[in-house]
Enzyme design. Structure first.
Site, PDB file in Angstrom:
ATOM      1  N   GLY A  91       0.961  -1.127   0.148  1.00  0.00           N
ATOM      2  CA  GLY A  91      -0.226   0.174   0.085  1.00  0.00           C
ATOM      3  C   GLY A  91       1.019   1.229   0.088  1.00  0.00           C
ATOM      4  O   GLY A  91       0.517   2.356  -0.583  1.00  0.00           O
ATOM      5  N   CYS A  92       2.025   1.275   0.910  1.00  0.00           N
ATOM      6  CA  CYS A  92       2.731   2.236   0.929  1.00  0.00           C
ATOM      7  C   CYS A  92       3.468   2.597  -0.521  1.00  0.00           C
ATOM      8  O   CYS A  92       3.701   3.867  -0.879  1.00  0.00           O
ATOM      9  CB  CYS A  92       3.800   2.330   2.106  1.00  0.00           C
ATOM     10  SG  CYS A  92       2.617   2.391   3.457  1.00  0.00           S
TER      11      CYS A  92
END
Length: 153
Positions: free
Chosen positions: A42-43
């Site tokens: 996600g990051c």
């Protein structure tokens, strides 16, 4: 989340190169985004979205800075691996994230720990928060901010 119109908390943290970076180093608008962990799916999606939209942000006079509680060495690896051309700042103590209401207790996989929440703030040149995004989805987040700012820049 900090309220719209609130003065953005000042900070000075080391970037991925070990250089000190403060909020006052930025002349105009700044997107300050908080993310939980460098080089996780996600990051990475979120950071690459900002990378891919950076020319448009800069064309509008907006800088981008990402903050996590990762050590500088992890940020350096993350920035190099994904060719991230903006500052990633190390807030290992979580103090800056806490000042932005973006740090606290999290639960994941049955365990509880303190960590960074995926929140984003847009700060104007007067250092006021003009936009706040809580628990954002990493996909298309950068593009959404650009759309929200169309009438303000």
């Amino acid at each position: 989340m900090l309220d719209i119109g609130t003065t953005a908390p000042a900070f000075e943290l080391q970037n991925q190169h070990g250089d000190p970076v403060s909020l006052d180093d930025f002349d105009g608008w700044v997107v300050v985004y908080f993310y939980p962990r460098a080089d996780t799916p996600g990051c990475t999606t979120e950071a690459c979205g900002f990378r891919d939209s950076l020319e448009e942000f800069e064309g509008r006079g907006v800088s981008v800075v990402g903050i996590s509680d990762d050590p500088v060495s992890d940020l350096a690896d993350f920035a190099e691996k994904h060719d991230l051309p903006f500052d990633l700042l190390s807030d290992e103590s979580g103090e800056v994230a806490a000042a932005y209401d973006s740090y606290g207790e999290k639960n994941m996989f049955g365990r509880t720990f303190d960590g960074v929440f995926r929140n984003t703030y847009v700060v104007n040149p007067e250092r006021e928060i003009v936009r706040a995004y809580e628990n954002v989805s990493p996909e298309e987040h950068a593009e959404g901010i650009l759309l929200d700012l169309e009438g303000e820049l």
